[in-house]
Write a protein that holds these residues in place. Structure first.
Motif, short mmCIF file in Angstrom:
data_model
loop_
_atom_site.label_atom_id
_atom_site.label_comp_id
_atom_site.label_asym_id
_atom_site.label_seq_id
_atom_site.Cartn_x
_atom_site.Cartn_y
_atom_site.Cartn_z
N PRO A 16 -43.78 -37.13 -20.17
CA PRO A 16 -44.45 -38.41 -20.40
C PRO A 16 -44.41 -39.36 -19.20
CG PRO A 16 -42.31 -38.38 -21.47
CD PRO A 16 -42.55 -36.99 -20.98
N GLY B 226 -47.30 -41.12 -20.97
CA GLY B 226 -46.67 -41.59 -22.20
C GLY B 226 -47.20 -42.96 -22.60
N ILE C 261 -40.67 -41.22 -29.80
CA ILE C 261 -40.79 -41.15 -28.35
C ILE C 261 -41.50 -39.86 -27.96
CG2 ILE C 261 -39.55 -41.09 -26.16
CD1 ILE C 261 -37.42 -42.79 -27.37
C1 LIG Z 1 -53.59 -54.27 -12.99
C2 LIG Z 1 -53.63 -53.57 -14.31
C3 LIG Z 1 -54.80 -52.95 -14.72
C4 LIG Z 1 -54.86 -52.28 -15.94
N1 LIG Z 1 -56.03 -51.67 -16.31
C5 LIG Z 1 -56.10 -51.01 -17.48
C6 LIG Z 1 -57.31 -50.33 -17.86
O1 LIG Z 1 -58.30 -50.29 -17.13
N2 LIG Z 1 -57.33 -49.71 -19.06
C7 LIG Z 1 -56.24 -49.71 -19.88
O2 LIG Z 1 -56.33 -49.11 -20.94
N3 LIG Z 1 -55.09 -50.32 -19.54
C8 LIG Z 1 -54.99 -50.97 -18.36
N4 LIG Z 1 -53.82 -51.60 -18.02
C9 LIG Z 1 -52.69 -51.63 -18.98
C10 LIG Z 1 -51.64 -50.53 -18.80
O3 LIG Z 1 -51.65 -50.00 -17.51
C11 LIG Z 1 -51.85 -49.41 -19.81
O4 LIG Z 1 -51.63 -49.92 -21.09
C12 LIG Z 1 -50.91 -48.21 -19.59
O5 LIG Z 1 -51.26 -47.16 -20.46
C13 LIG Z 1 -49.45 -48.52 -19.76
O6 LIG Z 1 -48.71 -47.43 -19.26
P1 LIG Z 1 -47.19 -47.61 -18.81
O7 LIG Z 1 -46.70 -46.30 -18.39
O8 LIG Z 1 -47.08 -48.69 -17.84
O9 LIG Z 1 -46.53 -48.01 -20.18
P2 LIG Z 1 -45.57 -49.25 -20.56
O10 LIG Z 1 -46.21 -50.53 -20.19
O11 LIG Z 1 -44.24 -48.96 -20.01
O12 LIG Z 1 -45.56 -49.09 -22.10
C14 LIG Z 1 -46.71 -49.31 -22.87
C15 LIG Z 1 -46.42 -48.99 -24.35
O13 LIG Z 1 -46.21 -47.61 -24.47
C16 LIG Z 1 -44.97 -47.34 -25.07
N5 LIG Z 1 -44.51 -46.10 -24.46
C17 LIG Z 1 -44.41 -45.82 -23.13
N6 LIG Z 1 -44.02 -44.56 -22.95
C18 LIG Z 1 -43.86 -44.01 -24.17
C19 LIG Z 1 -43.45 -42.72 -24.64
N7 LIG Z 1 -43.15 -41.74 -23.81
N8 LIG Z 1 -43.38 -42.53 -25.97
C20 LIG Z 1 -43.71 -43.52 -26.83
N9 LIG Z 1 -44.09 -44.74 -26.45
C21 LIG Z 1 -44.17 -44.98 -25.14
C22 LIG Z 1 -44.15 -48.57 -24.82
O14 LIG Z 1 -43.16 -48.76 -25.79
C23 LIG Z 1 -45.20 -49.65 -24.87
O15 LIG Z 1 -45.43 -50.03 -26.19
C24 LIG Z 1 -53.73 -52.26 -16.78
C25 LIG Z 1 -52.56 -52.87 -16.37
C26 LIG Z 1 -52.49 -53.52 -15.15
C27 LIG Z 1 -51.22 -54.18 -14.73
#
Ligand SMILES: Cc1cc2nc3c(=O)[nH]c(=O)nc-3n(C[C@H](O)[C@H](O)[C@H](O)COP(=O)(O)OP(=O)(O)OC[C@H]3O[C@@H](n4cnc5c(N)ncnc54)[C@H](O)[C@@H]3O)c2cc1C
Ligand code: SF4
Ligand code: SF4
Lengths: 489, 425
Positions: free
Chosen positions: A117, A148, A210
């Motif tokens: 993930p 993930g 998870i």
């Molecule tokens: C500049 C910028 C641009 C963005 N553009 C987009 C876009 O174009 N489209 C879009 O959809 N999003 C966008 N996002 C939002 C974000 O990047 C997404 O939501 C992304 O999927 C989050 O991934 P992460 O790994 O950072 O997860 P996190 O922010 O760490 O977690 C997000 C959620 O997922 C859960 N989670 C994480 N890993 C797991 C796992 N292994 N099992 C269960 N639950 C888990 C967490 O508890 C939390 O609820 C953007 C963000 C930023 C800062």
């Protein structure tokens, strides 16, 4: 801190260290502070511990230990989420999947890949690009965010207009449940018998368990891709063009819109020579050459008919890449034109883009704030960025208020309060405006079927504190609360 | 209204995480750029106190600045970490042994004369066979990992290192196209005299007159990056004065770390506006040698060099100065030369100023990753434009028993120009 006493916290840290190794447990306050929030910075909570397991087996042990200690769990990927989904809750253990970054197997014959993930979205494509394949969902954060996190948020991106969201590309997942049991859901067969448990999992915002392994669908790289940029006098004409292009049955791979403030920010971050006082549509056509030619020609004709001043193609591949970089870094680049900002994420019918943007402009003027717009126009997925300066007393509240008004506007025109960033901690309050109590109860039943004790990410998504088996009516401590397994906030 | 500080520019988007070598190594956010900005903010706001833990996370930062170009919000991370490090240096939080070791390094590196004395010692050490004895016995590792790191890093010193000196002026060959001053560098001058000599030959052949102001010391880059601003300012001022009034079109350096520091000298004299203005005027003239050459059409004929060369992008060239294209173009302009890129090619090698001396374990882990990439590239030559990188990567390769020779790109260009000359010319 939450339900854990300092002694219990120490004991839990020691137990976690037995499971994952001392180096992968974070317990000092001065270290925990960097985990207080995700990509959404207003609203911070310090977790009790952060644990970085390295395998499914370790995740299972970590879950059991946290549950035994009565500490809720907040899963975390790269912490780029924009709705506070990975924001800790008081007394919680943050389970970071950042060490689980292995690509477990590539099966190009069947066009699939199995990953841990913590693998970064773009690293999936990097691993198979040499053979001519790619992973389609492309959030703007794709160089950072994890698979993930994508699964949890059902993330989308510019090219989801043609190719669909994360949910259309996840074939199977391995999930650690609240009792440490490991469950495999989905499969590579076209239609497996029985209930499709993947469906509720994708987009469940880390509240069902998870995710420790994901099997993804890969696509062949399109034969050709052409990017083009249509320049309009204002968002009115650009919004009009979007709905007409889609209505004409033309399907570009992406239609992204930027208004003048967003253009300024993207230019500052990349040095692009885009004009400023205008609205832009950045489009991709992809597929076999004749199709690309057709989509490019028809979309350009419609854009011009709607009032586009010019339609341009990039000079070379380097400029093409830079244009997309400009679009994809636009959110964070807004940091260059404003000290603080809120990213909203609402969906509206495509036909309403122009009128809704006008109304947002009016609301912003009323609040005395600026709003930048950069969004997935083809999907009608707005991202109004409310700019403010937290150093001015009261401005942060005004911004939050304006953000709320914008979301209500989305609901009013028949849209929704989130397109892809999730509900998380931030938008839980608006859920009651979007859904009926029956809708919410049904969702809660699904949650409870997986996680009856509200161990994972409690307090997120659902509007008022809700726990499994709760009856509407005056407040009464829930059995789970009485047992000290959960609390309300 | 309180002033906006560099830490306030961070919007917490996380775009800097994947490029950070320490986050890549350990996956904990305290060791990521975003986490370090959070930490620096908490320190500045008095929310946390300096402690061995907070200092450890700041110390583990390589200062490679990969996070800076990766940041869409334009966070000036270099300023943030220098300020946080100055805070650490001003405090007493480091253990005494640690402070002594740092003081020892800073009584050595910025002073070419002292470095030359070390070089003489190293020469004796090597030719007398003492080195073999120490390396085989593992004696140093027993004493301290840091001293062992210093020893392992020591380049093979020859008699040439001890005697090399730079001419005060080298005239342009043919029509003069420019007049530049050469910065000798401290580590560069003593341990890689061949690089300065090659630079002089190439510049002259390209019609560029070079003057080498006498008495140059260190530019202060190492001190500034380690949070010793007063020392850095003193060294920089001394250097500045040696170049002023020389009527130069440019000040040329072949050491990436010096170049990035000297291009931003204005910000190092906060209390002295007049000096800051002079520093900015000086900075405006500083050019990396590859930058200077790429901006002028080549005139000297290139001779063939049939070889595979892997390119290591030095952080203070690529990340700090944004110079990625020019050195590659210079190398690709050599007939017969095949340039190959390394996997994770823009990542730091772990050398990072004095990092490999004060954080030897982390530097070795990161350096091993680089050595793996170099070996995978299957090139007998590695081009690296910074003396520290060359020393460190060579050491990591030596430990793996890999036969890869590190060279500065300008040395490869020099070899090509010399191959094109009629014999004896
Ligand atoms: C500049 C910028 C641009 C963005 N553009 C987009 C876009 O174009 N489209 C879009 O959809 N999003 C966008 N996002 C939002 C974000 O990047 C997404 O939501 C992304 O999927 C989050 O991934 P992460 O790994 O950072 O997860 P996190 O922010 O760490 O977690 C997000 C959620 O997922 C859960 N989670 C994480 N890993 C797991 C796992 N292994 N099992 C269960 N639950 C888990 C967490 O508890 C939390 O609820 C953007 C963000 C930023 C800062
Ligand atoms: S300078 Fe290098 S090591 Fe330090 S935070 Fe930035 S990327 Fe990481
Ligand atoms: S990329 Fe820049 S704005 Fe984003 S988290 Fe890193 S330092 Fe902060």
């Amino acid at each position: 801190m939450g339900p854990l006493t300092e002694a219990a916290r120490g004991a839990l840290a020691a137990r976690m260290a037995d499971v994952v190794g001392r180096a992968h447990v974070v317990s000092e306050p001065s270290e925990l502070l960097v985990y207080e929030c995700d990509g959404l910075t207003h609203g911070r909570t310090r977790p009790a511990l952060v644990v970085l397991p390295g395998s499914t087996a370790e995740v299972a042990e970590v879950v059991k230990a946290a549950r035994a200690a009565g500490a809720p769990i907040v899963p975390r990927g790269a912490g780029t989420g924009l709705s506070g989904g990975a924001r800790p809750v008081p007394g919680c253990v943050v389970v970071s999947l950042a060490r689980m970054t292995r690509i477990l197997g590539v099966d190009l014959e069947n066009g699939t890949v199995r990953v841990e993930p913590g693998v970064i979205n773009l690293d999936v494509t990097r691993a198979v690009a040499g053979a001519g394949w790619y992973y389609a969902p492309d959030p703007s954060s794709q160089g950072v965010c994890t698979i993930g996190g994508n699964v949890a948020e059902n993330s989308g991106g510019a090219h989801c207009l043609k190719y669909g969201f994360t949910t259309n590309h996840v074939l199977a997942a391995r999930l650690v449940l609240d009792d440490g049991l490991v469950l495999d859901v989905g499969g590579t067969a076209a239609d497996a018998p029985g209930y499709d448990l993947l469906a509720p999992l994708v987009g469940s915002e880390g509240m069902l368990g998870i995710v420790t392994e994901v099997t993804l669908r890969l696509l062949r790289k399109p034969e050709t891709t052409r990017t083009f940029l249509a320049i309009f006098p204002s968002s009115d004409e650009a919004g009009d063009a979007v709905s007409q292009i889609i209505a004409a049955g033309i399907l570009p791979a992406a239609i992204e819109m930027m208004d003048s403030l967003a253009i300024q920010a993207a230019k500052a971050a990349t040095g692009l020579d885009w004009p400023e006082d205008c609205a832009l549509l950045l489009m991709d056509a992809d597929g076999p050459a004749p199709e690309v030619e057709h989509v490019h020609r028809r979309a350009s004709e419609i854009a011009r008919a709607c009032g586009a001043r010019a339609v341009q193609v990039p000079r070379d591949e380097a400029e093409r890449q830079l244009m997309w970089k400009g679009r994809k870094s636009a959110f964070a680049a807004v940091g260059r034109i404003s000290p603080n900002y809120l990213v909203e994420d609402g969906v509206i019918p495509r036909s309403e883009i122009a009128s809704v943007l006008r109304e947002i402009g009016r609301l912003a003027a009323e609040a005395g704030l600026r709003v930048a717009n950069v969004f997935h126009a083809g999907d009608g997925n707005l991202h109004p960025l409310v700019l403010y300066d937290a150093r001015n007393p009261g401005e942060e509240e005004r911004a939050a208020h304006l953000g709320g008004d914008i979301l209500r506007l989305c609901i009013r025109v028949g849209g929704s309060i989130t397109g892809e960033h999730g509900v998380g901690a931030e938008k839980a309050a608006y859920m009651a405006e979007q859904f009926t109590p029956e809708d919410l109860d049904t969702m809660m039943k699904v949650r409870c079927a997986f996680d009856g004790g509200a161990l994972f990410n409690p307090g997120k998504v659902f509007p008022t504190p809700r726990l499994c088996g709760e009856k509407p009516g005056p407040y009464e401590p829930h059995p789970v609360e009485r047992a000290g397994l959960a609390e309300r906030w | 209204m309180p002033d906006r500080r560099p830490i306030d520019d961070c919007v917490h988007c996380g775009f800097c995480l994947p490029v950070c070598p320490t986050y890549f190594s350990w996956a904990s956010e305290m060791d990521s750029p975003r986490g370090r900005v959070d930490l620096a903010r908490a320190l500045a706001d008095g929310q946390v106190a300096l402690s061995p833990t907070t200092v450890a996370h700041l110390d583990r930062c390589l200062g490679c600045l990969a996070c800076q170009p990766a940041c869409p919000s334009g966070v000036r991370y270099g300023l943030i970490i220098e300020e946080a490090r100055a805070r650490v240096e001003d405090s007493n939080v480091r253990p005494a042994g640690d402070r002594l070791f740092r003081a020892f390094l800073f009584s050595l590196f910025p002073y070419p004369a002292r470095l030359r004395a070390v070089a003489a010692f190293l020469w004796l050490y090597r030719v007398t066979g003492l080195q073999w004895l120490v390396r085989e016995s593992g004696l140093l590792r027993l004493l301290s990992a840091r001293l062992a790191a210093l020893e392992a890093l020591a380049p093979p010193v020859t008699w040439h290192h001890l005697t090399a000196s730079l001419p005060a002026r080298v005239p342009a060959e043919g029509t003069r196209r420019a007049r530049v001053g050469l910065l000798g560098g401290c580590v560069q001058r003593v341990f890689f005299p061949g690089v300065n000599e090659a630079t002089l030959r190439v510049l002259a052949a390209e019609g560029i007159e070079v003057v080498v102001p006498p008495g140059q010391g260190c530019c202060g880059a190492l001190s500034a990056h380690a949070g010793r601003p007063a020392e850095a300012a003193r060294l920089a001022r001394d250097l500045l004065e040696r170049f002023e009034g020389l009527e130069l079109d440019a000040v040329v350096t072949n050491a990436a770390g010096c170049g990035s520091h000297l291009k931003d000298l204005g910000s190092h004299f906060p209390g002295d506006p007049a000096l800051a203005a002079r520093a900015r005027a000086f900075s405006a003239k500083v050019r990396d040698v590859s930058e200077l050459l790429a901006a002028m059409p080549p005139v000297a004929p290139r001779g063939a060099q049939a070889c595979r060369v892997a390119y290591h992008s030095a952080c203070h060239l690529g990340h700090a100065q944004g110079i990625t294209r020019q050195p590659r173009e210079l190398l690709q302009g050599i007939p017969g030369l095949t340039l190959v890129e390394l996997a994770r090619g823009e990542e730091c090698c772990g050398s990072a100023g004095i990092y490999n001396l004060v954080e030897p374990e982390a530097a070795e882990e990161i350096g091993r990753r680089k050595a793996d990439a170099v070996v995978a590239a299957a090139a007998p030559i590695l081009a690296a434009a910074n003396p520290g990188c060359a020393l460190h990567i060579q050491r990591m390769l030596r430990e793996r028993g890999a036969a890869v020779q590190a060279a500065h790109p300008i040395e490869l260009l020099d070899a090509s120009l010399r191959a094109a000359r009629p014999r004896g010319g």
